[in-house]
Scaffold this active site. Structure first.
Site, PDB file in Angstrom:
ATOM      1  N   HIS A   1     104.134  64.345  34.617  1.00 47.36           N
ATOM      2  CA  HIS A   1     102.882  64.836  34.036  1.00 47.36           C
ATOM      3  C   HIS A   1     102.318  65.977  34.882  1.00 47.36           C
ATOM      4  O   HIS A   1     101.913  65.775  36.030  1.00 47.36           O
ATOM      5  CB  HIS A   1     101.903  63.655  33.993  1.00 47.36           C
ATOM      6  CG  HIS A   1     100.565  63.985  33.447  1.00 47.36           C
ATOM      7  ND1 HIS A   1      99.415  63.851  34.174  1.00 47.36           N
ATOM      8  CD2 HIS A   1     100.188  64.441  32.227  1.00 47.36           C
ATOM      9  CE1 HIS A   1      98.375  64.193  33.441  1.00 47.36           C
ATOM     10  NE2 HIS A   1      98.814  64.557  32.247  1.00 47.36           N
ATOM     11  N   ARG A   2     102.349  67.186  34.340  1.00 44.72           N
ATOM     12  CA  ARG A   2     101.987  68.423  35.072  1.00 44.72           C
ATOM     13  C   ARG A   2     102.912  68.601  36.276  1.00 44.72           C
ATOM     14  O   ARG A   2     102.517  69.094  37.325  1.00 44.72           O
ATOM     15  CB  ARG A   2     100.525  68.409  35.538  1.00 44.72           C
ATOM     16  CG  ARG A   2      99.522  67.967  34.494  1.00 44.72           C
ATOM     17  CD  ARG A   2      98.091  67.970  35.032  1.00 44.72           C
ATOM     18  NE  ARG A   2      97.200  67.196  34.170  1.00 44.72           N
ATOM     19  CZ  ARG A   2      95.958  66.877  34.450  1.00 44.72           C
ATOM     20  NH1 ARG A   2      95.406  67.316  35.566  1.00 44.72           N
ATOM     21  NH2 ARG A   2      95.231  66.154  33.628  1.00 44.72           N
TER      22      ARG A   2
ATOM     23  N   ASP B   1     100.843  72.051  30.585  1.00 45.47           N
ATOM     24  CA  ASP B   1      99.767  72.504  29.699  1.00 45.47           C
ATOM     25  C   ASP B   1      99.830  74.018  29.542  1.00 45.47           C
ATOM     26  O   ASP B   1     100.028  74.728  30.524  1.00 45.47           O
ATOM     27  CB  ASP B   1      98.422  72.115  30.317  1.00 45.47           C
ATOM     28  CG  ASP B   1      98.364  70.635  30.663  1.00 45.47           C
ATOM     29  OD1 ASP B   1      98.447  69.814  29.739  1.00 45.47           O
ATOM     30  OD2 ASP B   1      98.270  70.305  31.863  1.00 45.47           O
TER      31      ASP B   1
ATOM     32  N   GLU C   1     102.200  71.099  26.108  1.00 41.47           N
ATOM     33  CA  GLU C   1     100.924  70.708  25.497  1.00 41.47           C
ATOM     34  C   GLU C   1     100.098  71.967  25.300  1.00 41.47           C
ATOM     35  O   GLU C   1      99.689  72.611  26.270  1.00 41.47           O
ATOM     36  CB  GLU C   1     100.182  69.705  26.392  1.00 41.47           C
ATOM     37  CG  GLU C   1      98.929  69.235  25.683  1.00 41.47           C
ATOM     38  CD  GLU C   1      97.878  68.592  26.575  1.00 41.47           C
ATOM     39  OE1 GLU C   1      98.192  68.027  27.632  1.00 41.47           O
ATOM     40  OE2 GLU C   1      96.698  68.681  26.173  1.00 41.47           O
TER      41      GLU C   1
ATOM     42  N   ASP D   1     102.311  60.937  36.943  1.00 41.45           N
ATOM     43  CA  ASP D   1     102.152  61.888  38.052  1.00 41.45           C
ATOM     44  C   ASP D   1     103.132  61.561  39.176  1.00 41.45           C
ATOM     45  O   ASP D   1     103.252  62.316  40.132  1.00 41.45           O
ATOM     46  CB  ASP D   1     100.730  61.796  38.631  1.00 41.45           C
ATOM     47  CG  ASP D   1      99.649  62.060  37.591  1.00 41.45           C
ATOM     48  OD1 ASP D   1      99.907  62.804  36.634  1.00 41.45           O
ATOM     49  OD2 ASP D   1      98.534  61.514  37.748  1.00 41.45           O
TER      50      ASP D   1
ATOM     51  N   LYS E   1      96.909  73.707  24.907  1.00 36.98           N
ATOM     52  CA  LYS E   1      95.515  73.363  25.242  1.00 36.98           C
ATOM     53  C   LYS E   1      94.575  74.178  24.353  1.00 36.98           C
ATOM     54  O   LYS E   1      93.911  75.102  24.806  1.00 36.98           O
ATOM     55  CB  LYS E   1      95.252  73.682  26.720  1.00 36.98           C
ATOM     56  CG  LYS E   1      95.727  72.596  27.652  1.00 36.98           C
ATOM     57  CD  LYS E   1      94.699  71.479  27.777  1.00 36.98           C
ATOM     58  CE  LYS E   1      95.178  70.336  28.655  1.00 36.98           C
ATOM     59  NZ  LYS E   1      94.979  69.020  28.056  1.00 36.98           N
TER      60      LYS E   1
ATOM     61  N   GLU F   1     106.101  67.493  31.477  1.00 39.46           N
ATOM     62  CA  GLU F   1     104.966  67.816  30.602  1.00 39.46           C
ATOM     63  C   GLU F   1     104.145  68.875  31.305  1.00 39.46           C
ATOM     64  O   GLU F   1     103.894  68.775  32.509  1.00 39.46           O
ATOM     65  CB  GLU F   1     104.087  66.574  30.384  1.00 39.46           C
ATOM     66  CG  GLU F   1     102.942  66.768  29.397  1.00 39.46           C
ATOM     67  CD  GLU F   1     101.600  67.164  29.998  1.00 39.46           C
ATOM     68  OE1 GLU F   1     100.657  67.386  29.235  1.00 39.46           O
ATOM     69  OE2 GLU F   1     101.478  67.275  31.238  1.00 39.46           O
TER      70      GLU F   1
ATOM     71  N   HIS G   1      95.941  73.518  33.418  1.00 39.23           N
ATOM     72  CA  HIS G   1      95.299  72.420  32.693  1.00 39.23           C
ATOM     73  C   HIS G   1      93.882  72.731  32.204  1.00 39.23           C
ATOM     74  O   HIS G   1      93.564  72.555  31.030  1.00 39.23           O
ATOM     75  CB  HIS G   1      95.269  71.146  33.549  1.00 39.23           C
ATOM     76  CG  HIS G   1      94.640  70.004  32.828  1.00 39.23           C
ATOM     77  ND1 HIS G   1      93.281  69.714  32.889  1.00 39.23           N
ATOM     78  CD2 HIS G   1      95.162  69.084  31.975  1.00 39.23           C
ATOM     79  CE1 HIS G   1      93.013  68.681  32.137  1.00 39.23           C
ATOM     80  NE2 HIS G   1      94.134  68.271  31.566  1.00 39.23           N
TER      81      HIS G   1
HETATM   82  O1  G3P Z   1     100.123  65.207  27.360  1.00 39.74           O
HETATM   83  C1  G3P Z   1      99.599  64.082  27.956  1.00 39.74           C
HETATM   84  C2  G3P Z   1      98.402  64.437  28.812  1.00 39.74           C
HETATM   85  O2  G3P Z   1      98.742  65.541  29.602  1.00 39.74           O
HETATM   86  C3  G3P Z   1      97.178  64.735  28.034  1.00 39.74           C
HETATM   87  O3  G3P Z   1      96.046  64.884  28.792  1.00 39.74           O
HETATM   88  O4  G3P Z   1      94.321  66.088  30.038  1.00 39.74           O
HETATM   89  O5  G3P Z   1      96.375  65.354  31.208  1.00 39.74           O
HETATM   90  O6  G3P Z   1      96.472  67.226  29.595  1.00 39.74           O
HETATM   91  P1  G3P Z   1      95.816  65.938  29.949  1.00 39.74           P
HETATM   92 MG    MG Z   2      98.614  67.687  29.467  1.00 38.90          MG
END
Ligand code: G3P
Ligand code: MG
Length: 248
Positions: free
Chosen positions: A8-9, A37, A110, A230, A112, A35, A50
């Site tokens: 995640h990121r 953003d 993702e 993470d 945004k 993943e 993000h």
């Molecule tokens: O894509 C899952 C998650 O990343 C969504 O929330 O705020 O971490 O981008 P956020």
């Molecule tokens: Mg995200």
């Protein structure tokens, strides 16, 4: 089916989120995918970031949309995390796709667009995915359903996922109505019942953000399609433990 582990990121607990060091650590840890953003600069360059505002994770102020890509390059996106990452730059989507070229990684981009609906972001991202031949291993997700619909206006074969942190609508039927293949939602919404219902409707369920080993284990047990974490190295270790338990 193995639960897919998306960093995640990037490996964002070990390195500054959405930067090359975080992506490299994720790859080295054996994550199945990343993943990240995506937002647009003033000059229409998709960058991996993000927040809409650069304040939290750089030494700058103001909005991504008010910076050109060249101006964004002057910001430090690593020092806020630790001194070890001083001088880390914000990455463009194109740089990221080039970095993934020789790597077997799934991608979740993702978009945004839920706060600022960046014009043409879907077409710009799509063109880059085509240019670098990454469409097949990429899922496009967004909190903004219009982004998913726009993407399908461009190409119906793109895999999309509806991203939500609320339960205002019936999640599975809404996902279906959007023509999305996946539902990416908060870990506390994900349970066996949701997964079973989704499967019957040919929708997959992915869970975010899953950072505790017991949460990871639960996702593997109930047959989550994917998790976002993470801490990809912990998720890999935990998945190995889960697989060993399954064999015995
Ligand atoms: O894509 C899952 C998650 O990343 C969504 O929330 O705020 O971490 O981008 P956020
Ligand atoms: Mg995200």
């Amino acid at each position: 089916m193995k639960t897919i582990i998306y960093a995640h990121r990037g490996a964002s607990k070990q390195a500054p989120e959405n930067t090359l060091p975080a992506f490299e650590l994720a790859y080295e840890s054996g994550a199945d995918g990343i993943e990240t953003d995506v937002q647009l600069t003033k000059d229409g360059i998709p960058v991996l970031f993000h927040d809409e505002n650069v304040r939290r994770t750089t030494n700058g102020t103001g909005f991504i949309q008010d910076y050109t890509f060249e101006q964004l390059q002057q910001l430090d996106a690593g020092a806020w995390f630790s001194n070890q990452f001083i001088n880390t730059r914000i990455m463009s989507l194109e740089e990221f796709l080039i970095w993934t070229t020789d790597k077997k990684l799934l991608l979740n981009l993702e978009l945004k667009t839920n706060v600022i609906p960046y014009k043409h972001i879907e077409q710009i991202v799509y063109d880059l995915l085509v240019k670098y031949n990454k469409l097949k291993q990429t899922v496009i997700s967004s909190f903004n359903p219009n982004s998913l619909l726009n993407m399908h206006q461009i190409d119906l074969t793109v895999t999309t996922a509806f991203l939500t942190s609320t339960k205002k609508v019936d999640l599975i039927s809404y996902t279906k109505r959007l023509g999305a293949k996946g539902l990416h939602t908060k870990n506390r919404f994900v349970n066996q019942n949701l997964i079973n219902t989704a499967k019957r409707e040919d929708i997959y369920v992915a869970s975010y953000t899953v950072n505790r080993p017991n949460q990871m284990m639960r996702c593997y047990q109930i047959g989550c399609h994917a998790i976002f974490t993470d801490l990809p190295h912990i998720a890999i270790e935990t998945r190995e433990l889960f697989e060993q338990d399954m064999i015995q």
